[in-house]
Write an enzyme that holds these catalytic residues in place. Structure first.
Site, PDB file in Angstrom:
ATOM      1  N   GLU A   1      22.291 -39.533  73.490  1.00 29.16           N
ATOM      2  CA  GLU A   1      22.195 -38.072  73.385  1.00 29.16           C
ATOM      3  C   GLU A   1      20.922 -37.563  74.071  1.00 29.16           C
ATOM      4  O   GLU A   1      20.934 -36.501  74.705  1.00 29.16           O
ATOM      5  CB  GLU A   1      22.231 -37.649  71.915  1.00 29.16           C
TER       6      GLU A   1
ATOM      7  N   GLY B   1       4.774 -51.072  72.330  1.00 32.13           N
ATOM      8  CA  GLY B   1       4.475 -50.264  71.150  1.00 32.13           C
ATOM      9  C   GLY B   1       4.694 -48.781  71.423  1.00 32.13           C
ATOM     10  O   GLY B   1       3.750 -48.057  71.753  1.00 32.13           O
TER      11      GLY B   1
ATOM     12  N   GLU C   1      12.582 -49.209  81.968  1.00 37.60           N
ATOM     13  CA  GLU C   1      13.225 -49.769  80.786  1.00 37.60           C
ATOM     14  C   GLU C   1      14.710 -49.374  80.775  1.00 37.60           C
ATOM     15  O   GLU C   1      15.578 -50.181  80.476  1.00 37.60           O
ATOM     16  CB  GLU C   1      12.535 -49.251  79.515  1.00 37.60           C
TER      17      GLU C   1
ATOM     18  N   SER D   1      10.109 -54.766  69.778  1.00 36.21           N
ATOM     19  CA  SER D   1      10.913 -55.971  69.981  1.00 36.21           C
ATOM     20  C   SER D   1      10.016 -57.187  70.172  1.00 36.21           C
ATOM     21  O   SER D   1       9.110 -57.156  71.001  1.00 36.21           O
ATOM     22  CB  SER D   1      11.801 -55.814  71.210  1.00 36.21           C
TER      23      SER D   1
END
Lengths: 372, 393
Positions: free
Chosen positions: B376, B135, B252, B169
């Site tokens: 970016e 989250g 991650e 997800s």
């Protein structure tokens, strides 16, 4: 097939080697040294090479039994990278890396003396391979015809790096039995050398062989046994030199972004330039990993290193071209001036891109190995 | 099973163990969203073999090979971890379990969690008993993640959490969520965030899947309406959750950079190109050139991932360089799928047509350079923190 674990980080010894090399080169061969040689019309500095030899660099791949330091290909890459960072001029790649590797393949003692002299910095070599516009060691019209106990060589070689000033030449020739390599004195009767005006201000020559007589002893061996390992070693070290070149050009560029002011701020504050610089850094990191991997593979199992070496040279070629193009662009007008060093990096990058195979040459090898 | 310390001995033991324990059906190298074993309280195994494989691997710590044994891992060092993946690849074995618990929460807990938290939360992740989701993002906190507004109200021994997360997800399939919540509204935005663990099986938590361009709904919206979070369920210090968040993000990013499965997963490019050959065996030269460039970059990027694992094993911080791995890996994956679609040509234009899930997979990759921080944002991190370029971004 258990392979030794390859570690893609520098060991403590390797870091010390790099630091020592950097310290020496910053004093003895900064970019201004190349500029000075160029302005004086020279393409070699024997004193600098002598000092490098005293530090063991000339014998980096020569066995200790022959007076060498025998540090291996990863170490040779570290030295080449440090030289690349300030565009140091030396016959390191052709003599200490490629010729030494070729001569080491000959086991019968004939090359012992030559290896000793390389390690001592008393003998330089050039490799005469190219005959066409593009690197292609399989293409060889220069031929050696049997004559008595020896041979007679005729033909031409182009873009022989260090060829105008080297003491000896390793030349690839075609015989009835296939491609072979001769080790000849550069001043032999019938050899005519013409120095080229290379854009990178280094020594390279076109060499004509007009009925040059060679003895059976001058014949080092078959090209696949002698020249192929030398080319692989050269490609790995050249890729390493190019990562140094990239680091040098990139360092200048980032420095300039942090210093040059326009619109009242340093131009490094503009996101358009930040992202281009960051992208270039990423490409540099990926290429550095490929180059270190190639050096490790050459040390672990040179006969299986072709894929690793070609990945390194292909990546180094693409990254170097990007680094110098971005380098000039981000410097703006000053990057176009001869007084500024970026142009020297750009010209060296172009030569390195072609030497020992361009991107396409290596991509083709990778494609063949990987079934693409 | 006691894992041998000696690499060669470990290899031979492991090889035998894999032959004895990896079910035949699990040796097809499949690694798609449909074939992955995600685990969790509500997990329905796709086959008895999948269940067997998970249970056998978990029993010897090989679902999380590098975690300490006491937390459910096998305690492997980097050399043996490498061997583990080599031996798995040798027989084309599927990974027995994959999850956000393994990739993200586990590393964060190992670094920031208390011993009690590690003992409590890590073994169920290793066994695949509990499925976690992340989250992080909110409607108003995407690239500007530290702007999270989901609020945790202090109620003495617990917090009550209220707010909305997005792009969570598999939230609809998860049992627990690790979340960034605001515990101090007055503090500067980075200094008022806490990292908390929330049981989703309670009235105050609801999820709603979001349908994506690929037709699938892996991402959800997650709503908190007074969800109860005991104070023991905070990781790290109160209001210092941003440190945990950033640390987790580096993991991650590394996970996303390798596509979770290593960059060379899927069919070899050569085989894919061969399918495109014309009557005379001619392969489109532009396509082949693209494939060669892709292969060069894929192999070199794989080496870069290995290099950074070696660097982090040597004790150095990889830190901001994970932004590079994420940026390069995801842009590469997008290129790969663009190439696959071009190679598939007209056959790749139907849902579940001749090229199977190729169109959905291709569309899914477009999120790679957005999720976990956009390309970016990655370039901004590199230019600011690695290159030291000043000012905005």
């Amino acid at each position: 097939m258990t392979q030794p674990m390859i570690k893609l980080v520098h060991s403590e010894d390797e870091t010390m080697l790099a630091d020592a090399a950097r310290g020496f080169l910053d004093g003895a061969a900064p970019v201004s040294h190349l500029r000075g040689l160029r302005d004086a019309g020279r393409s070699h500095d024997p004193d600098l090479w002598g000092e490098m030899a005293r530090m063991g660099w000339a014998g980096v791949l020569v066995p200790e039994t022959h007076g060498g330091a025998d540090m291996g290909h990863a170490a040779a890459g570290i030295l080449a990278a440090q030289m690349g960072q300030t565009l140091a001029v030396s016959p390191f790649l052709s003599t200490a890396v490629m010729a030494a590797t070729a001569l080491r393949q000959v086991a019968d003692g004939r090359t012992d003396q030559a290896l000793r002299q390389i390690a001592a910095g008393q003998r330089t070599y050039a490799l005469a391979i190219d005959e066409g516009r593009k690197f292609d060691p399989g293409r060889c019209d220069l031929h050696a015809v049997r004559e008595g106990n020896g041979y007679r060589l005729s033909g031409r070689k182009g873009f022989v790096v260090d060829g105008a000033l080297a003491d000896r030449v390793l030349v690839q020739a075609r015989t009835d039995d296939g491609l072979v390599v001769f080790d000849l004195p550069a001043g032999a009767e019938g050899i005519e050398r013409r120095a080229r005006a290379a854009i990178d201000s280094r020594d390279s020559a076109d060499i004509t062989f007009d009925g040059v007589v060679a003895t059976g002893d001058d014949l080092l061996g078959r090209a696949d046994q002698v020249l192929r390992p030398a080319i692989l070693a050269g490609q790995a070290a050249l890729a390493a030199e190019m990562t140094g070149l990239v680091a040098g050009a990139f360092g200048m560029t980032v420095g300039y972004l942090n210093e040059r002011k326009q619109f009242g701020v340093t131009i490094g504050q503009f996101q358009a330039l930040q992202h281009r610089a960051a992208h270039l850094w990423c490409e540099q990191e990926v290429t550095a990993a490929a180059v270190l991997n190639a050096g490790r593979q050459m040390d672990a199992a040179p006969q299986d290193a072709a894929l690793a070496v070609s990945i390194a040279k292909a990546r180094a070629t693409a990254t170097a071209i990007l680094a110098v193009s971005e380098g000039v662009q981000m410097h703006g007008g000053i990057g176009m001036t001869d007084a500024f060093d970026m142009g020297l990096f750009m010209k060296r990058a172009r030569v390195c891109a072609e030497w020992l195979g361009d991107y396409s040459y290596h991509a083709e090898i990778i494609g063949n190995i990987r079934g693409i | 099973m006691q894992h041998a310390q000696d690499p060669a001995l470990f290899r031979s033991q492991l090889r035998q163990w894999l032959l004895d324990n990896c079910p035949e059906q699990m040796r097809d190298g499949q690694n798609t969203e449909d074939t992955i074993c995600w685990g969790g309280a509500g997990w329905v195994f796709s086959s008895p073999a999948q269940q067997q494989w998970l249970e056998r691997a978990a029993a010897v710590g090989l679902t999380v090979p590098t975690w300490p044994v006491e937390y459910g891992g096998a305690g492997l060092d980097r050399a043996r971890e490498k061997i583990f993946y080599e031996e798995m690849a040798r027989i084309n074995a599927r990974l027995p379990l994959q999850s956000f618990g393994i990739w993200m929460l586990g590393p964060a807990l190992l670094h920031f969690g208390s011993h009690a938290q590690k003992l409590h939360y890590l073994p169920p992740i290793a066994r695949g008993d509990i499925r976690w989701c992340q989250g992080y993002s909110e409607p108003g906190a995407g690239s500007d993640l530290a702007n999270v507004q989901t609020h945790a109200e202090d109620c003495g021994d617990h917090w009550q959490v209220t707010g909305q997360k997005i792009w969570t997800s598999y939230a609809d399939k998860a049992d627990w969520i690790f979340a960034l919540v605001r515990t101090d509204r007055a503090a500067p935005k980075h200094r008022g965030i806490s990292f908390v663990l929330i049981d989703m099986n309670q009235p105050g938590v609801t999820t709603r899947p979001i349908k994506l361009i690929s037709g699938a709904s892996p991402f959800c919206e997650t709503f908190f309406d007074g969800a109860k979070v005991p104070k023991a369920q905070i990781v790290g210090e109160e209001n210092r959750g941003w440190d945990v968040a950033k640390y987790l993000l580096t993991h991650e990013r590394q996970m996303i950079s390798g596509g979770g499965q290593g960059l060379q997963g899927g069919r070899a490019l050569g085989a894919i190109l061969a399918d495109t050959a014309g009557p005379e065996g001619r392969i489109d030269p532009m396509l082949r050139a693209d494939a060669l460039r892709l292969e060069v970059d894929t192999l070199a990027t794989g080496m870069t991932l290995e290099r950074y694992k070696d660097i982090s094993e040597s004790g150095a911080e990889v830190g901001d360089a994970s932004a590079m791995l994420k940026y390069m890996g995801t842009e590469l994956n997008k290129r790969r799928h663009e190439l696959l679609m071009t190679a598939g040509g007209l056959d790749a234009l139907d849902w579940d047509g001749a090229m199977g899930s190729a169109p959905a997979d291709w569309l899914r990759t477009k999120a790679n350079s957005i999720e976990g921080g956009t390309s970016e944002i990655m370039l901004g991190i590199i230019s600011r923190r690695v290159l030291g370029l000043g000012g905005q971004s």
